[in-house]
Design a protein around this motif. Structure first.
Motif, PDB file in Angstrom:
ATOM      1  N   ARG A 150       0.851  -1.186   0.000  1.00  0.00           N
ATOM      2  CA  ARG A 150       0.000   0.000   0.000  1.00  0.00           C
ATOM      3  C   ARG A 150       0.894   1.245   0.000  1.00  0.00           C
ATOM      4  NH1 ARG A 150      -5.433  -0.706   1.769  1.00  0.00           N
ATOM      5  NH2 ARG A 150      -6.108  -2.673   0.832  1.00  0.00           N
ATOM      6  N   MET A 151       0.291   2.351  -0.380  1.00  0.00           N
ATOM      7  CA  MET A 151       0.991   3.630  -0.357  1.00  0.00           C
ATOM      8  C   MET A 151       0.372   4.519   0.720  1.00  0.00           C
ATOM      9  SD  MET A 151       1.530   6.291  -3.515  1.00  0.00           S
ATOM     10  CE  MET A 151       2.532   5.102  -4.419  1.00  0.00           C
ATOM     11  N   LEU A 152       1.204   5.079   1.576  1.00  0.00           N
ATOM     12  CA  LEU A 152       0.714   6.019   2.582  1.00  0.00           C
ATOM     13  C   LEU A 152       0.421   7.350   1.906  1.00  0.00           C
ATOM     14  CD1 LEU A 152       3.095   5.477   5.643  1.00  0.00           C
ATOM     15  CD2 LEU A 152       0.715   4.772   5.429  1.00  0.00           C
ATOM     16  N   ILE A 174      -2.917  -2.412   7.300  1.00  0.00           N
ATOM     17  CA  ILE A 174      -2.249  -2.600   6.010  1.00  0.00           C
ATOM     18  C   ILE A 174      -1.638  -3.993   5.953  1.00  0.00           C
ATOM     19  CG2 ILE A 174      -0.318  -1.826   4.574  1.00  0.00           C
ATOM     20  CD1 ILE A 174      -0.812   1.001   5.582  1.00  0.00           C
ATOM     21  N   GLY A 175      -1.023  -4.413   7.057  1.00  0.00           N
ATOM     22  CA  GLY A 175      -0.441  -5.747   7.112  1.00  0.00           C
ATOM     23  C   GLY A 175      -1.489  -6.830   6.939  1.00  0.00           C
ATOM     24  N   MET A 176      -2.666  -6.628   7.528  1.00  0.00           N
ATOM     25  CA  MET A 176      -3.746  -7.590   7.396  1.00  0.00           C
ATOM     26  C   MET A 176      -4.182  -7.720   5.933  1.00  0.00           C
ATOM     27  SD  MET A 176      -7.478  -7.599   9.291  1.00  0.00           S
ATOM     28  CE  MET A 176      -7.925  -6.041   8.505  1.00  0.00           C
ATOM     29  N   ALA A 177      -4.251  -6.587   5.224  1.00  0.00           N
ATOM     30  CA  ALA A 177      -4.638  -6.612   3.812  1.00  0.00           C
ATOM     31  C   ALA A 177      -3.589  -7.350   2.977  1.00  0.00           C
ATOM     32  CB  ALA A 177      -4.820  -5.186   3.297  1.00  0.00           C
ATOM     33  N   ILE A 178      -2.309  -7.146   3.301  1.00  0.00           N
ATOM     34  CA  ILE A 178      -1.240  -7.848   2.593  1.00  0.00           C
ATOM     35  C   ILE A 178      -1.345  -9.348   2.835  1.00  0.00           C
ATOM     36  CG2 ILE A 178       1.263  -8.210   2.543  1.00  0.00           C
ATOM     37  CD1 ILE A 178       1.614  -5.224   3.082  1.00  0.00           C
ATOM     38  N   THR A 311       5.734  -2.310   1.098  1.00  0.00           N
ATOM     39  CA  THR A 311       5.523  -3.470   0.238  1.00  0.00           C
ATOM     40  C   THR A 311       6.169  -4.736   0.806  1.00  0.00           C
ATOM     41  OG1 THR A 311       7.521  -2.977  -1.056  1.00  0.00           O
ATOM     42  CG2 THR A 311       5.444  -2.051  -1.856  1.00  0.00           C
ATOM     43  N   THR A 312       5.706  -5.867   0.308  1.00  0.00           N
ATOM     44  CA  THR A 312       6.358  -7.148   0.541  1.00  0.00           C
ATOM     45  C   THR A 312       6.458  -7.864  -0.801  1.00  0.00           C
ATOM     46  OG1 THR A 312       4.297  -8.353   0.924  1.00  0.00           O
ATOM     47  CG2 THR A 312       5.357  -7.364   2.849  1.00  0.00           C
ATOM     48  N   ILE A 313       7.450  -8.744  -0.927  1.00  0.00           N
ATOM     49  CA  ILE A 313       7.604  -9.553  -2.140  1.00  0.00           C
ATOM     50  C   ILE A 313       7.653 -11.012  -1.715  1.00  0.00           C
ATOM     51  CG2 ILE A 313       9.044 -10.065  -4.148  1.00  0.00           C
ATOM     52  CD1 ILE A 313      10.116  -7.212  -4.002  1.00  0.00           C
ATOM     53  N   THR A 314       6.634 -11.777  -2.088  1.00  0.00           N
ATOM     54  CA  THR A 314       6.546 -13.172  -1.670  1.00  0.00           C
ATOM     55  C   THR A 314       6.046 -14.048  -2.810  1.00  0.00           C
ATOM     56  OG1 THR A 314       4.292 -12.871  -0.867  1.00  0.00           O
ATOM     57  CG2 THR A 314       6.058 -12.609   0.750  1.00  0.00           C
ATOM     58  N   GLY A 315       6.246 -15.341  -2.668  1.00  0.00           N
ATOM     59  CA  GLY A 315       5.742 -16.318  -3.623  1.00  0.00           C
ATOM     60  C   GLY A 315       5.599 -17.659  -2.934  1.00  0.00           C
ATOM     61  N   PHE A 316       4.953 -18.608  -3.612  1.00  0.00           N
ATOM     62  CA  PHE A 316       4.726 -19.936  -3.054  1.00  0.00           C
ATOM     63  C   PHE A 316       5.050 -20.993  -4.097  1.00  0.00           C
ATOM     64  CE2 PHE A 316       2.020 -16.974  -0.797  1.00  0.00           C
ATOM     65  CZ  PHE A 316       2.231 -17.318   0.531  1.00  0.00           C
TER      66      PHE A 316
END
Length: 331
Positions: A150-152, A174-178, A311-316
Protein backbone atom coordinates in the motif's frame (compact mmCIF):
# COMPACT_ATOMS: atom_id res chain seq x y z
CA UNK A 1 30.10 0.05 21.20
CA UNK A 2 27.42 1.08 23.71
CA UNK A 3 23.87 1.25 22.40
CA UNK A 4 23.55 4.93 23.37
CA UNK A 5 26.52 6.05 21.27
CA UNK A 6 25.63 4.45 17.92
CA UNK A 7 25.24 6.85 15.02
CA UNK A 8 21.93 6.11 13.31
CA UNK A 9 21.67 6.91 9.61
CA UNK A 10 19.95 5.93 6.37
CA UNK A 11 22.86 3.70 5.42
CA UNK A 12 21.70 1.08 7.93
CA UNK A 13 18.71 0.45 5.66
CA UNK A 14 20.83 -0.13 2.55
CA UNK A 15 23.10 -2.93 3.78
CA UNK A 16 20.80 -5.64 2.40
CA UNK A 17 20.58 -7.20 5.87
CA UNK A 18 17.67 -5.23 7.25
CA UNK A 19 17.85 -2.39 9.76
CA UNK A 20 17.67 -4.48 12.93
CA UNK A 21 20.28 -6.99 11.76
CA UNK A 22 22.64 -4.16 10.82
CA UNK A 23 22.10 -2.69 14.30
CA UNK A 24 22.72 -6.08 15.92
CA UNK A 25 26.14 -6.26 14.29
CA UNK A 26 27.02 -2.90 15.84
CA UNK A 27 25.39 -3.67 19.17
CA UNK A 28 25.02 -7.46 19.76
CA UNK A 29 22.25 -8.52 22.13
CA UNK A 30 24.54 -11.11 23.71
CA UNK A 31 26.42 -8.24 25.39
CA UNK A 32 23.36 -7.51 27.55
CA UNK A 33 22.80 -10.93 29.07
CA UNK A 34 22.34 -10.49 32.82
CA UNK A 35 21.54 -6.77 32.54
CA UNK A 36 18.26 -4.86 32.71
CA UNK A 37 18.31 -4.70 28.88
CA UNK A 38 18.35 -8.46 28.44
CA UNK A 39 15.49 -9.59 26.22
CA UNK A 40 15.49 -6.45 24.06
CA UNK A 41 16.84 -6.54 20.52
CA UNK A 42 19.06 -3.80 19.11
CA UNK A 43 16.12 -1.80 17.77
CA UNK A 44 14.21 -1.95 21.04
CA UNK A 45 17.30 -0.70 22.87
CA UNK A 46 17.32 2.33 20.57
CA UNK A 47 13.69 3.04 21.42
CA UNK A 48 14.70 2.96 25.08
CA UNK A 49 17.66 5.22 24.34
CA UNK A 50 15.37 7.93 22.96
CA UNK A 51 12.57 7.16 25.45
CA UNK A 52 10.05 6.34 22.71
CA UNK A 53 7.07 4.32 23.92
CA UNK A 54 5.19 2.80 20.99
CA UNK A 55 2.37 1.02 22.83
CA UNK A 56 0.46 0.79 26.08
CA UNK A 57 -0.60 3.43 28.55
CA UNK A 58 1.24 6.68 27.95
CA UNK A 59 2.26 5.80 24.38
CA UNK A 60 4.06 8.68 22.68
CA UNK A 61 2.95 10.51 19.56
CA UNK A 62 4.45 10.13 16.09
CA UNK A 63 6.39 13.38 16.57
CA UNK A 64 8.55 11.76 19.28
CA UNK A 65 10.49 9.95 16.53
CA UNK A 66 11.50 13.25 14.96
CA UNK A 67 13.05 15.05 17.93
CA UNK A 68 16.55 14.31 16.58
CA UNK A 69 17.99 13.11 13.27
CA UNK A 70 19.13 9.89 14.96
CA UNK A 71 15.72 9.02 16.36
CA UNK A 72 14.10 9.85 13.00
CA UNK A 73 16.10 6.99 11.50
CA UNK A 74 14.10 4.60 13.71
CA UNK A 75 10.76 5.56 12.18
CA UNK A 76 10.84 3.39 9.00
CA UNK A 77 11.65 0.30 11.09
CA UNK A 78 8.73 1.12 13.38
CA UNK A 79 6.44 1.28 10.33
CA UNK A 80 7.79 -2.04 9.03
CA UNK A 81 7.27 -3.74 12.39
CA UNK A 82 3.73 -2.40 12.76
CA UNK A 83 2.80 -3.69 9.29
CA UNK A 84 4.51 -7.03 10.00
CA UNK A 85 2.45 -7.24 13.21
CA UNK A 86 -0.71 -7.06 11.11
CA UNK A 87 0.57 -9.79 8.81
CA UNK A 88 1.44 -12.08 11.72
CA UNK A 89 -1.87 -11.52 13.53
CA UNK A 90 -3.48 -13.73 10.90
CA UNK A 91 -1.19 -16.74 11.07
CA UNK A 92 -3.17 -18.91 8.62
CA UNK A 93 -0.33 -18.97 6.11
CA UNK A 94 2.24 -19.96 8.74
CA UNK A 95 -0.01 -22.88 9.70
CA UNK A 96 0.00 -24.14 6.10
CA UNK A 97 3.57 -23.76 4.84
CA UNK A 98 6.26 -26.37 5.46
CA UNK A 99 9.17 -23.93 5.14
CA UNK A 100 9.87 -20.24 4.61
CA UNK A 101 12.87 -19.29 2.47
CA UNK A 102 14.45 -15.83 2.60
CA UNK A 103 16.16 -14.72 -0.63
CA UNK A 104 18.09 -11.63 -1.70
CA UNK A 105 16.98 -11.54 -5.33
CA UNK A 106 13.82 -11.49 -7.41
CA UNK A 107 14.55 -14.86 -9.05
CA UNK A 108 14.16 -18.17 -7.24
CA UNK A 109 14.01 -21.71 -8.54
CA UNK A 110 12.64 -24.23 -6.06
CA UNK A 111 13.59 -27.90 -5.86
CA UNK A 112 11.39 -30.95 -6.26
CA UNK A 113 11.85 -34.61 -5.36
CA UNK A 114 11.28 -37.49 -7.74
CA UNK A 115 11.42 -41.06 -6.35
CA UNK A 116 11.73 -44.38 -8.15
CA UNK A 117 9.07 -45.73 -5.81
CA UNK A 118 6.15 -43.28 -5.72
CA UNK A 119 4.67 -45.05 -2.69
CA UNK A 120 7.63 -43.77 -0.62
CA UNK A 121 7.95 -47.22 0.92
CA UNK A 122 11.33 -48.80 1.67
CA UNK A 123 11.56 -52.40 0.49
CA UNK A 124 14.13 -55.01 1.44
CA UNK A 125 17.20 -54.76 -0.77
CA UNK A 126 18.91 -58.00 -1.73
CA UNK A 127 22.71 -58.19 -1.77
CA UNK A 128 24.02 -56.48 -4.88
CA UNK A 129 20.55 -55.28 -5.90
CA UNK A 130 19.71 -51.77 -7.09
CA UNK A 131 18.89 -49.28 -4.32
CA UNK A 132 15.84 -47.12 -5.11
CA UNK A 133 16.74 -43.48 -5.66
CA UNK A 134 15.21 -40.16 -4.73
CA UNK A 135 16.27 -37.37 -7.07
CA UNK A 136 16.32 -33.76 -5.92
CA UNK A 137 16.07 -31.46 -8.93
CA UNK A 138 15.52 -27.82 -9.70
CA UNK A 139 12.09 -27.09 -11.07
CA UNK A 140 11.80 -26.14 -14.72
CA UNK A 141 10.25 -22.75 -13.95
CA UNK A 142 10.96 -19.95 -11.49
CA UNK A 143 8.76 -19.45 -8.45
CA UNK A 144 6.50 -16.48 -9.27
CA UNK A 145 7.05 -13.67 -6.78
CA UNK A 146 4.44 -10.96 -6.32
CA UNK A 147 4.79 -7.52 -4.79
CA UNK A 148 1.96 -6.61 -2.44
CA UNK A 149 1.59 -3.36 -0.56
CA UNK A 150 0.00 0.00 0.00
CA UNK A 151 0.99 3.63 -0.36
CA UNK A 152 0.71 6.02 2.58
CA UNK A 153 -1.12 9.18 1.60
CA UNK A 154 -0.89 11.51 4.60
CA UNK A 155 1.04 14.61 5.51
CA UNK A 156 3.31 14.66 8.54
CA UNK A 157 1.26 17.53 9.95
CA UNK A 158 -1.85 15.34 9.88
CA UNK A 159 -0.38 12.55 11.98
CA UNK A 160 2.40 14.02 14.10
CA UNK A 161 0.19 14.40 17.19
CA UNK A 162 -1.47 11.00 16.79
CA UNK A 163 -0.75 8.35 19.42
CA UNK A 164 1.65 5.64 18.28
CA UNK A 165 -0.85 3.11 19.64
CA UNK A 166 -3.43 4.36 17.15
CA UNK A 167 -0.94 4.66 14.29
CA UNK A 168 0.21 1.09 14.93
CA UNK A 169 -3.39 -0.11 14.56
CA UNK A 170 -3.70 1.73 11.23
CA UNK A 171 -0.45 0.23 9.94
CA UNK A 172 -1.42 -3.23 11.19
CA UNK A 173 -4.53 -2.99 9.05
CA UNK A 174 -2.25 -2.60 6.01
CA UNK A 175 -0.44 -5.75 7.11
CA UNK A 176 -3.75 -7.59 7.40
CA UNK A 177 -4.64 -6.61 3.81
CA UNK A 178 -1.24 -7.85 2.59
CA UNK A 179 -1.74 -11.14 4.43
CA UNK A 180 -5.11 -11.70 2.74
CA UNK A 181 -3.60 -11.03 -0.69
CA UNK A 182 -0.79 -13.49 0.04
CA UNK A 183 -3.36 -16.11 1.04
CA UNK A 184 -4.90 -15.75 -2.41
CA UNK A 185 -1.46 -16.39 -3.93
CA UNK A 186 -1.14 -19.51 -1.77
CA UNK A 187 -4.51 -20.80 -3.04
CA UNK A 188 -3.36 -20.22 -6.62
CA UNK A 189 -0.25 -22.31 -5.94
CA UNK A 190 -2.15 -25.15 -4.27
CA UNK A 191 -4.75 -25.43 -7.05
CA UNK A 192 -2.33 -25.33 -9.99
CA UNK A 193 -1.79 -28.13 -12.47
CA UNK A 194 -0.47 -31.46 -11.22
CA UNK A 195 -2.76 -31.77 -8.17
CA UNK A 196 -5.12 -34.75 -7.88
CA UNK A 197 -8.78 -33.75 -7.95
CA UNK A 198 -11.70 -35.83 -6.68
CA UNK A 199 -14.78 -34.73 -8.63
CA UNK A 200 -17.97 -34.91 -6.58
CA UNK A 201 -19.39 -31.67 -7.97
CA UNK A 202 -22.82 -33.22 -8.51
CA UNK A 203 -23.43 -33.49 -4.76
CA UNK A 204 -23.27 -31.36 -1.65
CA UNK A 205 -20.33 -32.23 0.58
CA UNK A 206 -20.99 -34.88 3.23
CA UNK A 207 -18.94 -36.90 5.69
CA UNK A 208 -18.39 -39.70 3.15
CA UNK A 209 -16.64 -37.24 0.82
CA UNK A 210 -14.31 -36.10 3.60
CA UNK A 211 -13.40 -39.70 4.40
CA UNK A 212 -12.69 -40.30 0.71
CA UNK A 213 -10.42 -37.25 0.59
CA UNK A 214 -8.64 -38.31 3.79
CA UNK A 215 -8.10 -41.82 2.41
CA UNK A 216 -6.33 -40.50 -0.72
CA UNK A 217 -3.48 -38.98 1.31
CA UNK A 218 -1.55 -42.14 2.15
CA UNK A 219 1.42 -42.14 2.75
CA UNK A 220 0.94 -38.44 3.65
CA UNK A 221 -1.48 -37.18 6.30
CA UNK A 222 -4.32 -34.73 5.81
CA UNK A 223 -3.44 -32.07 8.37
CA UNK A 224 -5.33 -29.07 6.97
CA UNK A 225 -8.45 -28.20 4.99
CA UNK A 226 -9.09 -24.90 3.21
CA UNK A 227 -12.58 -24.03 2.02
CA UNK A 228 -15.11 -21.23 1.56
CA UNK A 229 -17.68 -19.99 4.05
CA UNK A 230 -20.58 -21.77 2.35
CA UNK A 231 -18.95 -25.20 2.48
CA UNK A 232 -17.78 -24.52 6.02
CA UNK A 233 -21.37 -23.87 7.11
CA UNK A 234 -22.42 -27.18 5.57
CA UNK A 235 -19.60 -29.03 7.35
CA UNK A 236 -20.46 -27.56 10.74
CA UNK A 237 -24.07 -28.69 10.30
CA UNK A 238 -23.22 -32.30 9.48
CA UNK A 239 -24.44 -34.67 12.19
CA UNK A 240 -20.89 -36.04 12.59
CA UNK A 241 -19.75 -32.58 13.74
CA UNK A 242 -22.61 -31.91 16.12
CA UNK A 243 -21.00 -33.85 18.93
CA UNK A 244 -21.84 -32.03 22.15
CA UNK A 245 -18.25 -31.78 23.43
CA UNK A 246 -16.96 -30.51 20.08
CA UNK A 247 -19.80 -28.01 19.94
CA UNK A 248 -19.03 -26.69 23.41
CA UNK A 249 -15.40 -26.12 22.43
CA UNK A 250 -16.47 -24.22 19.28
CA UNK A 251 -18.90 -22.02 21.22
CA UNK A 252 -16.39 -21.35 24.00
CA UNK A 253 -13.22 -20.67 21.98
CA UNK A 254 -14.26 -20.16 18.35
CA UNK A 255 -11.87 -22.93 17.30
CA UNK A 256 -13.28 -24.82 14.34
CA UNK A 257 -14.20 -28.47 14.71
CA UNK A 258 -11.45 -30.51 13.06
CA UNK A 259 -12.70 -33.09 10.54
CA UNK A 260 -10.64 -36.29 10.82
CA UNK A 261 -7.98 -34.47 12.82
CA UNK A 262 -7.40 -31.78 10.18
CA UNK A 263 -7.49 -28.09 11.10
CA UNK A 264 -9.99 -26.23 8.93
CA UNK A 265 -9.25 -22.75 7.59
CA UNK A 266 -11.75 -20.45 5.90
CA UNK A 267 -10.36 -18.73 2.83
CA UNK A 268 -10.41 -14.99 3.65
CA UNK A 269 -10.51 -13.69 0.07
CA UNK A 270 -10.67 -16.28 -2.70
CA UNK A 271 -14.17 -17.63 -3.42
CA UNK A 272 -13.55 -21.36 -3.63
CA UNK A 273 -17.18 -22.26 -4.34
CA UNK A 274 -17.61 -25.93 -3.48
CA UNK A 275 -13.87 -26.66 -3.56
CA UNK A 276 -12.12 -28.15 -0.53
CA UNK A 277 -8.32 -28.17 -0.55
CA UNK A 278 -6.67 -30.76 1.66
CA UNK A 279 -2.95 -30.78 2.36
CA UNK A 280 -0.20 -32.14 4.53
CA UNK A 281 1.35 -28.94 5.84
CA UNK A 282 4.64 -30.72 6.56
CA UNK A 283 5.35 -31.36 2.87
CA UNK A 284 2.97 -29.38 0.67
CA UNK A 285 4.23 -25.86 0.06
CA UNK A 286 7.19 -23.51 0.51
CA UNK A 287 6.88 -19.78 1.09
CA UNK A 288 9.55 -17.62 -0.54
CA UNK A 289 10.09 -14.00 0.44
CA UNK A 290 12.55 -11.38 -0.73
CA UNK A 291 13.26 -9.69 2.59
CA UNK A 292 10.54 -8.63 4.99
CA UNK A 293 8.31 -5.56 4.92
CA UNK A 294 10.03 -2.94 2.77
CA UNK A 295 9.38 0.74 3.51
CA UNK A 296 10.29 3.87 1.59
CA UNK A 297 12.83 4.82 4.27
CA UNK A 298 14.15 7.98 2.58
CA UNK A 299 10.74 9.64 2.58
CA UNK A 300 9.79 8.44 6.04
CA UNK A 301 12.99 9.68 7.67
CA UNK A 302 12.57 13.06 5.96
CA UNK A 303 8.92 13.27 7.14
CA UNK A 304 7.67 13.08 3.54
CA UNK A 305 4.97 10.53 4.26
CA UNK A 306 2.95 11.61 1.24
CA UNK A 307 3.09 8.68 -1.25
CA UNK A 308 5.58 6.62 0.76
CA UNK A 309 5.29 2.92 -0.09
CA UNK A 310 5.08 -0.18 2.11
CA UNK A 311 5.52 -3.47 0.24
CA UNK A 312 6.36 -7.15 0.54
CA UNK A 313 7.60 -9.55 -2.14
CA UNK A 314 6.55 -13.17 -1.67
CA UNK A 315 5.74 -16.32 -3.62
CA UNK A 316 4.73 -19.94 -3.05
CA UNK A 317 5.94 -23.21 -4.52
CA UNK A 318 4.59 -26.73 -4.08
CA UNK A 319 7.16 -29.12 -2.65
CA UNK A 320 5.35 -32.46 -3.11
CA UNK A 321 2.33 -32.50 -5.41
CA UNK A 322 0.95 -35.63 -3.73
CA UNK A 323 0.77 -33.79 -0.41
CA UNK A 324 -2.11 -31.72 -1.83
CA UNK A 325 -5.54 -33.06 -2.85
CA UNK A 326 -8.65 -31.25 -4.06
CA UNK A 327 -12.26 -32.24 -3.49
CA UNK A 328 -14.81 -30.63 -5.83
CA UNK A 329 -18.36 -30.54 -4.45
CA UNK A 330 -21.52 -28.60 -5.14
CA UNK A 331 -21.31 -25.06 -3.80
Amino acid sequence: MAYDSIRLEKGLYTTGKGFTRALEELDPSENYIGTELEGLDAYQRQLKRFDIKVSGKGADTVSKFFQTSDSAALFPEYVSRAVAQGIMQDDSIDKLVAATTEINSLDYRAVQTVSDDESLGLKDIAEGAFIPETHIRLKDSLTPLKKRGRMLVASYEAIKFQSLDLFTAVLSQIGMAISKAQFGDLIECLTGSGVQTIDRSSATVDYTHLVELWNEFSPYRMTSLITSGGVLSTLLNLSEFKDSNAGLNFHATGDMITPLGAQIIKSPTTDLGGTIIGLDNRYAVEKVQAGGVITDFDKLIDRQLERATITTITGFSRICDDAVKILETQA
